[in-house]
Design a protein around this motif. Sequence first.
Motif, PDB file in Angstrom:
ATOM      1  N   ASN A  20      31.083  23.380  45.434  1.00 29.20           N
ATOM      2  CA  ASN A  20      32.448  22.849  45.338  1.00 29.20           C
ATOM      3  C   ASN A  20      33.308  23.722  44.439  1.00 29.20           C
ATOM      4  O   ASN A  20      34.485  23.945  44.734  1.00 29.20           O
ATOM      5  CB  ASN A  20      32.430  21.411  44.823  1.00 29.20           C
ATOM      6  N   LEU A  21      32.747  24.219  43.366  1.00 27.16           N
ATOM      7  CA  LEU A  21      33.486  25.121  42.478  1.00 27.16           C
ATOM      8  C   LEU A  21      33.881  26.395  43.213  1.00 27.16           C
ATOM      9  O   LEU A  21      35.031  26.830  43.152  1.00 27.16           O
ATOM     10  CB  LEU A  21      32.652  25.456  41.240  1.00 27.16           C
ATOM     11  N   ILE A  22      32.941  26.979  43.936  1.00 33.24           N
ATOM     12  CA  ILE A  22      33.217  28.191  44.711  1.00 33.24           C
ATOM     13  C   ILE A  22      34.349  27.926  45.705  1.00 33.24           C
ATOM     14  O   ILE A  22      35.292  28.718  45.828  1.00 33.24           O
ATOM     15  CB  ILE A  22      31.938  28.668  45.439  1.00 33.24           C
ATOM     16  N   ASN A  23      34.271  26.797  46.407  1.00 32.00           N
ATOM     17  CA  ASN A  23      35.318  26.443  47.378  1.00 32.00           C
ATOM     18  C   ASN A  23      36.661  26.216  46.708  1.00 32.00           C
ATOM     19  O   ASN A  23      37.688  26.685  47.187  1.00 32.00           O
ATOM     20  CB  ASN A  23      34.918  25.198  48.170  1.00 32.00           C
ATOM     21  N   ASN A  24      36.674  25.478  45.599  1.00 31.90           N
ATOM     22  CA  ASN A  24      37.932  25.169  44.913  1.00 31.90           C
ATOM     23  C   ASN A  24      38.590  26.396  44.294  1.00 31.90           C
ATOM     24  O   ASN A  24      39.804  26.424  44.113  1.00 31.90           O
ATOM     25  CB  ASN A  24      37.714  24.096  43.852  1.00 31.90           C
ATOM     26  N   LEU A  25      37.794  27.404  43.989  1.00 25.91           N
ATOM     27  CA  LEU A  25      38.348  28.649  43.460  1.00 25.91           C
ATOM     28  C   LEU A  25      38.843  29.575  44.574  1.00 25.91           C
ATOM     29  O   LEU A  25      39.404  30.627  44.299  1.00 25.91           O
ATOM     30  CB  LEU A  25      37.315  29.374  42.595  1.00 25.91           C
ATOM     31  N   GLY A  26      38.643  29.167  45.817  1.00 27.50           N
ATOM     32  CA  GLY A  26      39.144  29.942  46.945  1.00 27.50           C
ATOM     33  C   GLY A  26      38.172  30.954  47.492  1.00 27.50           C
ATOM     34  O   GLY A  26      38.557  31.816  48.285  1.00 27.50           O
ATOM     35  N   PHE A  27      36.906  30.871  47.113  1.00 25.26           N
ATOM     36  CA  PHE A  27      35.908  31.834  47.570  1.00 25.26           C
ATOM     37  C   PHE A  27      34.871  31.201  48.485  1.00 25.26           C
ATOM     38  O   PHE A  27      33.795  31.737  48.685  1.00 25.26           O
ATOM     39  CB  PHE A  27      35.198  32.482  46.376  1.00 25.26           C
ATOM     40  N   ASN A  78      19.682  30.851  45.404  1.00 24.90           N
ATOM     41  CA  ASN A  78      19.865  32.225  45.896  1.00 24.90           C
ATOM     42  C   ASN A  78      21.103  32.341  46.766  1.00 24.90           C
ATOM     43  O   ASN A  78      21.863  33.306  46.656  1.00 24.90           O
ATOM     44  CB  ASN A  78      18.638  32.684  46.683  1.00 24.90           C
ATOM     45  N   PHE A  79      21.315  31.350  47.636  1.00 24.17           N
ATOM     46  CA  PHE A  79      22.506  31.368  48.484  1.00 24.17           C
ATOM     47  C   PHE A  79      23.772  31.360  47.634  1.00 24.17           C
ATOM     48  O   PHE A  79      24.676  32.179  47.842  1.00 24.17           O
ATOM     49  CB  PHE A  79      22.509  30.186  49.452  1.00 24.17           C
ATOM     50  N   CYS A  80      23.842  30.439  46.677  1.00 24.12           N
ATOM     51  CA  CYS A  80      25.039  30.348  45.830  1.00 24.12           C
ATOM     52  C   CYS A  80      25.256  31.634  45.036  1.00 24.12           C
ATOM     53  O   CYS A  80      26.379  32.115  44.925  1.00 24.12           O
ATOM     54  CB  CYS A  80      24.936  29.153  44.896  1.00 24.12           C
ATOM     55  N   ARG A  81      24.167  32.192  44.496  1.00 19.65           N
ATOM     56  CA  ARG A  81      24.295  33.439  43.736  1.00 19.65           C
ATOM     57  C   ARG A  81      24.803  34.561  44.620  1.00 19.65           C
ATOM     58  O   ARG A  81      25.745  35.281  44.269  1.00 19.65           O
ATOM     59  CB  ARG A  81      22.966  33.846  43.107  1.00 19.65           C
ATOM     60  N   ASN A  86      28.976  38.312  46.240  1.00 14.54           N
ATOM     61  CA  ASN A  86      29.692  39.008  47.310  1.00 14.54           C
ATOM     62  C   ASN A  86      31.166  38.645  47.391  1.00 14.54           C
ATOM     63  O   ASN A  86      31.983  39.457  47.814  1.00 14.54           O
ATOM     64  CB  ASN A  86      29.021  38.740  48.652  1.00 14.54           C
ATOM     65  N   LYS A  87      31.514  37.438  47.006  1.00 14.65           N
ATOM     66  CA  LYS A  87      32.902  36.990  47.111  1.00 14.65           C
ATOM     67  C   LYS A  87      33.727  37.290  45.863  1.00 14.65           C
ATOM     68  O   LYS A  87      34.931  37.486  45.956  1.00 14.65           O
ATOM     69  CB  LYS A  87      32.951  35.470  47.360  1.00 14.65           C
ATOM     70  N   PHE A  88      33.092  37.300  44.701  1.00 13.15           N
ATOM     71  CA  PHE A  88      33.864  37.406  43.477  1.00 13.15           C
ATOM     72  C   PHE A  88      33.386  38.514  42.537  1.00 13.15           C
ATOM     73  O   PHE A  88      34.152  39.392  42.152  1.00 13.15           O
ATOM     74  CB  PHE A  88      33.856  36.063  42.732  1.00 13.15           C
ATOM     75  N   PHE A  89      32.141  38.477  42.161  1.00 11.85           N
ATOM     76  CA  PHE A  89      31.682  39.375  41.099  1.00 11.85           C
ATOM     77  C   PHE A  89      31.682  40.843  41.512  1.00 11.85           C
ATOM     78  O   PHE A  89      32.237  41.685  40.798  1.00 11.85           O
ATOM     79  CB  PHE A  89      30.306  38.939  40.593  1.00 11.85           C
ATOM     80  N   LEU A  90      31.059  41.184  42.634  1.00  6.43           N
ATOM     81  CA  LEU A  90      31.012  42.588  43.053  1.00  6.43           C
ATOM     82  C   LEU A  90      32.390  43.160  43.389  1.00  6.43           C
ATOM     83  O   LEU A  90      32.718  44.258  42.926  1.00  6.43           O
ATOM     84  CB  LEU A  90      30.046  42.759  44.231  1.00  6.43           C
ATOM     85  N   PRO A  91      33.230  42.453  44.160  1.00  4.39           N
ATOM     86  CA  PRO A  91      34.549  43.021  44.472  1.00  4.39           C
ATOM     87  C   PRO A  91      35.430  43.243  43.240  1.00  4.39           C
ATOM     88  O   PRO A  91      36.301  44.106  43.247  1.00  4.39           O
ATOM     89  CB  PRO A  91      35.201  41.984  45.395  1.00  4.39           C
ATOM     90  N   ASN A  92      35.189  42.469  42.199  1.00  2.52           N
ATOM     91  CA  ASN A  92      35.988  42.602  40.982  1.00  2.52           C
ATOM     92  C   ASN A  92      35.273  43.391  39.886  1.00  2.52           C
ATOM     93  O   ASN A  92      35.736  43.440  38.747  1.00  2.52           O
ATOM     94  CB  ASN A  92      36.378  41.213  40.463  1.00  2.52           C
ATOM     95  N   ASN A  93      34.143  44.007  40.266  1.00  2.14           N
ATOM     96  CA  ASN A  93      33.366  44.838  39.344  1.00  2.14           C
ATOM     97  C   ASN A  93      33.027  44.087  38.047  1.00  2.14           C
ATOM     98  O   ASN A  93      33.192  44.607  36.951  1.00  2.14           O
ATOM     99  CB  ASN A  93      34.115  46.139  39.039  1.00  2.14           C
TER     100      ASN A  93
END
Length: 108
Positions: A20-27, A78-81, A86-93
């Motif tokens: 839910n947090l991932i979804n609410n943050l737009g990712f 593992n799925f959430c990580r 892929n949606k937030f951490f890697l693209p934003n380095n």
Amino acid sequence: FFTKLDDENWKIDYLNWELNLINNLGFGFNFDSNKFSNNNSKSIYKIKIDNIDYNIPNFLLTKKNENVNSQDLYNGLNFCRNLMQNKFFLPNNIKFPYSRRLLENEFF
């Protein structure tokens, strides 16, 4: 979520809170829950989100939390990580939080 930490199934509640947090943050991601709710024989589904393959446990898709075992919980973490990376951490380095990895280790 914090009110559910005393519950027996708090780990499942944590995974749902994280999604839910991932979804609410737009990712987040969208999926047709009817496609998965009719077939409970698989414990893991392979889904493609933004052209990346993920393995997601059935209980996270169907929201049916009965008979969830340790392997299902591990797969959910593992799925959430992977989704967060892929949606937030890697693209934003940004480095993935070490505290989240510690939490994974505490689950198992």
